[in-house]
Design a protein around this motif. Structure first.
Motif, PDB file in Angstrom:
ATOM      1  N   LYS A   1     -28.353  23.639 -22.585  1.00  0.00           N
ATOM      2  CA  LYS A   1     -29.210  24.824 -22.524  1.00  0.00           C
ATOM      3  C   LYS A   1     -28.378  26.071 -22.208  1.00  0.00           C
ATOM      4  N   ALA A   2     -27.453  25.941 -21.253  1.00  0.00           N
ATOM      5  CA  ALA A   2     -26.610  27.079 -20.865  1.00  0.00           C
ATOM      6  C   ALA A   2     -25.660  27.466 -21.992  1.00  0.00           C
ATOM      7  N   GLU A   3     -25.108  26.469 -22.701  1.00  0.00           N
ATOM      8  CA  GLU A   3     -24.186  26.756 -23.810  1.00  0.00           C
ATOM      9  C   GLU A   3     -24.884  27.517 -24.931  1.00  0.00           C
ATOM     10  N   GLN A   4     -26.141  27.185 -25.201  1.00  0.00           N
ATOM     11  CA  GLN A   4     -26.880  27.856 -26.266  1.00  0.00           C
ATOM     12  C   GLN A   4     -27.086  29.334 -25.931  1.00  0.00           C
ATOM     13  N   MET A   5     -27.446  29.605 -24.678  1.00  0.00           N
ATOM     14  CA  MET A   5     -27.668  30.990 -24.280  1.00  0.00           C
ATOM     15  C   MET A   5     -26.355  31.763 -24.237  1.00  0.00           C
ATOM     16  N   LEU A   6     -25.301  31.104 -23.839  1.00  0.00           N
ATOM     17  CA  LEU A   6     -23.989  31.747 -23.802  1.00  0.00           C
ATOM     18  C   LEU A   6     -23.514  32.052 -25.216  1.00  0.00           C
TER      19      LEU A   6
ATOM     20  N   ASP B   1     -25.428  32.662 -27.820  1.00  0.00           N
ATOM     21  CA  ASP B   1     -26.214  33.805 -28.306  1.00  0.00           C
ATOM     22  C   ASP B   1     -25.650  35.117 -27.767  1.00  0.00           C
ATOM     23  N   LEU B   2     -25.268  35.095 -26.501  1.00  0.00           N
ATOM     24  CA  LEU B   2     -24.740  36.299 -25.868  1.00  0.00           C
ATOM     25  C   LEU B   2     -23.426  36.724 -26.513  1.00  0.00           C
ATOM     26  N   ILE B   3     -22.536  35.774 -26.734  1.00  0.00           N
ATOM     27  CA  ILE B   3     -21.231  36.078 -27.344  1.00  0.00           C
ATOM     28  C   ILE B   3     -21.423  36.577 -28.776  1.00  0.00           C
ATOM     29  N   PHE B   4     -22.379  35.976 -29.486  1.00  0.00           N
ATOM     30  CA  PHE B   4     -22.611  36.365 -30.885  1.00  0.00           C
ATOM     31  C   PHE B   4     -23.125  37.805 -30.987  1.00  0.00           C
ATOM     32  N   HIS B   5     -24.075  38.172 -30.143  1.00  0.00           N
ATOM     33  CA  HIS B   5     -24.683  39.499 -30.223  1.00  0.00           C
ATOM     34  C   HIS B   5     -23.866  40.568 -29.507  1.00  0.00           C
ATOM     35  N   GLY B   6     -23.078  40.170 -28.511  1.00  0.00           N
ATOM     36  CA  GLY B   6     -22.232  41.135 -27.809  1.00  0.00           C
ATOM     37  C   GLY B   6     -22.887  41.703 -26.561  1.00  0.00           C
TER      38      GLY B   6
ATOM     39  N   ASN C   1     -22.808  44.694 -25.359  1.00  0.00           N
ATOM     40  CA  ASN C   1     -23.362  46.045 -25.449  1.00  0.00           C
ATOM     41  C   ASN C   1     -24.763  46.080 -26.052  1.00  0.00           C
ATOM     42  N   THR C   2     -25.288  44.944 -26.518  1.00  0.00           N
ATOM     43  CA  THR C   2     -26.643  44.904 -27.071  1.00  0.00           C
ATOM     44  C   THR C   2     -27.680  44.538 -26.020  1.00  0.00           C
ATOM     45  N   LEU C   3     -27.229  44.227 -24.816  1.00  0.00           N
ATOM     46  CA  LEU C   3     -28.141  43.758 -23.780  1.00  0.00           C
ATOM     47  C   LEU C   3     -29.029  44.889 -23.257  1.00  0.00           C
ATOM     48  N   THR C   4     -30.253  44.520 -22.891  1.00  0.00           N
ATOM     49  CA  THR C   4     -31.187  45.472 -22.293  1.00  0.00           C
ATOM     50  C   THR C   4     -31.562  44.973 -20.904  1.00  0.00           C
ATOM     51  N   GLY C   5     -32.363  45.755 -20.203  1.00  0.00           N
ATOM     52  CA  GLY C   5     -32.801  45.344 -18.871  1.00  0.00           C
ATOM     53  C   GLY C   5     -33.534  44.020 -18.889  1.00  0.00           C
ATOM     54  N   ALA C   6     -34.316  43.799 -19.946  1.00  0.00           N
ATOM     55  CA  ALA C   6     -35.058  42.539 -20.069  1.00  0.00           C
ATOM     56  C   ALA C   6     -34.108  41.356 -20.214  1.00  0.00           C
ATOM     57  N   SER C   7     -32.987  41.575 -20.902  1.00  0.00           N
ATOM     58  CA  SER C   7     -32.001  40.509 -21.090  1.00  0.00           C
ATOM     59  C   SER C   7     -31.421  40.063 -19.755  1.00  0.00           C
ATOM     60  N   VAL C   8     -31.179  41.034 -18.875  1.00  0.00           N
ATOM     61  CA  VAL C   8     -30.643  40.718 -17.551  1.00  0.00           C
ATOM     62  C   VAL C   8     -31.602  39.784 -16.824  1.00  0.00           C
ATOM     63  N   LYS C   9     -32.881  40.071 -16.903  1.00  0.00           N
ATOM     64  CA  LYS C   9     -33.885  39.229 -16.244  1.00  0.00           C
ATOM     65  C   LYS C   9     -33.892  37.819 -16.828  1.00  0.00           C
TER      66      LYS C   9
END
Length: 481
Positions: free
Chosen positions: A151-156, A158-163, A165-173
């Motif tokens: 589960k953690a690898e999948q989310m990681l 996704d994060l690496i793929f999108h970068g 700088n694309t994160l928003t406040g909702a992503s942090v949550k």
């Protein structure tokens, strides 16, 4: 048993207990002071808020681990009344040699019987019949951990793929929620890493004009390595059907908590060790919501530098004893090492303390490194590990200490130099390099040794050092606590 105020502080659960205990002694709260003729047991009554006094005692039968008893309801151990009785002894109050009170004699006898039985059975097998091991529970836990890793690898991914700088406040949550979810998968290390990542991203979003992605990228790399190594580690356990703890730092990263008997079982223990603390500091871990008391110690025989770490979560501050600076030599019958490299974490159960003689300071001074080139290689080899700390605590002998272009520089005997500066993420309370300006005597800037953390500074791509303490043949001068 020789009692010093330093020793009393080391026994207390916190500084408030020390101050409250001292006040009890100063205002004459104790009465009926007694002791045995061999000075192994001291007792007395301490006036409290109620009608009847509290009965307090200290048993030094085992000097390395004295037993404190008190009839008060306090959940702190030792309580302020026991600390106060220590100050009574320290201050030379008169303790009449008397017969031990019956209730205290009974408790003492029971403890002696338990200790004798424990000593008698320590070399005996626990049972002739092998203990049945519940491997099914261990297998179930490993499979649960592997599920969490996926589960953690999948989310990681996704994060690496999108970068970043694309994160928003909702992503942090969402990352904070994932971190919370990982606790149910027994993945403590990954859980904390995701909290650190969420905190770092939040800092970037709050100050986009000062955005520095270096720390976030470092956390990503470490988290990715942790997940990959953990997957291999756990799959091998299932394949080999070996589920016991082993000498591997991944055990703790995956949520394991080492017990001293487990460290002894894997051979991570040394008998009769002598240690001196080189520095001490306290820092707040925002991701884990806890204070960490950190001490760096040199083992006198080997010259190796280790660290003690005392974790105090915010939610349990009042129940956990805080560590403090130590200015005496510590002698322990058993020193336990945590798995790992570099400045390994250490613990001990029982110990005694004594004043540091000049010869000990000379011994510490002689252990300081003199070959800067070789030392830099050791530091690089240590900090390049993806799961390693990004610094290494070392002691370096120097010929001169001074400034070049407004920066402090350490110069070794062969002319090699190390730039001295604070680590980037050091908060204002932990800045130490500027304190070199305040050294009380100019002689300290020549032919001495410096203890501190060597690290890689990405700003100008060089290995630097943050100074923590100055080591001479007569003393240790601390720049921190």
């Amino acid at each position: 048993m020789k009692i010093t105020e330093e020793w009393i502080i080391s026994q207390a659960p916190n500084s408030s207990a020390v101050q409250n205990g001292k006040k009890l002694s100063q205002k004459g709260s104790f009465s009926s002071l007694g002791k045995t003729d061999d000075d192994t047991l001291f007792w007395g009554d301490c006036a409290g808020s109620g009608k009847n006094p509290y009965h307090t005692s200290i048993d030094f039968t085992n000097e390395a681990a004295p037993t404190c008893r008190c009839s008060c309801p306090s959940r702190q151990f030792p309580c302020k009344h026991a600390i106060g009785l220590m100050f009574e002894i320290l201050n030379g109050k008169t303790f009449a040699v008397s017969e031990v009170p019956q209730d205290l004699a009974e408790k003492r006898a029971k403890k002696a019987a338990r200790d004798a039985k424990k000593e008698e059975n320590k070399d005996k097998p626990i049972s002739d019949k092998p203990k049945k091991i519940n491997n099914s529970a261990k297998i179930k836990k490993i499979n649960k951990q592997l599920e969490g890793i996926e589960k953690a690898e999948q989310m990681l991914s996704d994060l690496i793929f999108h970068g970043l700088n694309t994160l928003t406040g909702a992503s942090v949550k969402s990352y904070e929620k994932l971190a919370k979810d990982l606790s149910s998968y027994y993945l403590t290390g990954a859980e904390v890493a995701f909290y650190r990542l969420a905190n770092e991203i939040e800092h970037i979003q709050k100050n986009p004009e000062k955005a520095n992605y270096n720390e976030a990228i470092r956390i990503l790399i470490k988290l990715n390595a942790l997940l990959q190594k953990s997957r291999v580690f756990l799959e091998e356990k299932l394949e080999k059907k070996e589920y016991d703890v082993e000498d591997n730092l991944l055990y703790e990263a995956l949520g394991g908590i080492w017990k001293l008997d487990e460290l002894e079982k894997i051979g991570s223990m040394k008998e009769n060790a002598e240690l001196v603390q080189l520095s001490f500091d306290v820092y707040y871990d925002e991701a884990k919501k806890e204070y960490v008391d950190r001490g760096y110690w040199i083992e006198l025989e080997s010259g190796e530098i280790h660290q003690t770490l005392n974790y105090r979560p915010i939610k349990a501050l009042k129940y956990i004893k805080a560590d403090d600076s130590c200015f005496d030599k510590v002698n322990t019958p058993k020193l336990f090492y945590y798995p790992g490299t570099g400045n390994r974490r250490i613990r001990w159960d029982s110990y005694t303390m004594e004043n540091i003689e000049k010869s000990v300071y000379e011994q510490i001074f002689d252990k300081a490194k003199t070959d800067v080139t070789q030392l830099v290689k050791e530091v690089k080899n240590e900090i390049k590990g993806t799961l390693s700390e990004k610094y290494l605590a070392v002691a370096v002998a120097f010929d001169k200490l001074g400034k070049i272009n407004d920066e402090f520089v350490l110069q070794a005997k062969n002319g090699e130099k190390i730039v001295l500066r604070d680590i980037d993420n050091t908060d204002n309370s932990h800045l130490s390099t500027y304190k070199l300006e305040t050294l009380p005597n100019p002689k300290y800037k020549n032919h001495q040794a410096l203890f501190g953390l060597m690290f890689y500074d990405a700003n100008d791509s060089r290995i630097c050092m943050q100074p923590f303490s100055l080591i001479t043949k007569e003393s240790i001068i601390r720049l921190q606590y």
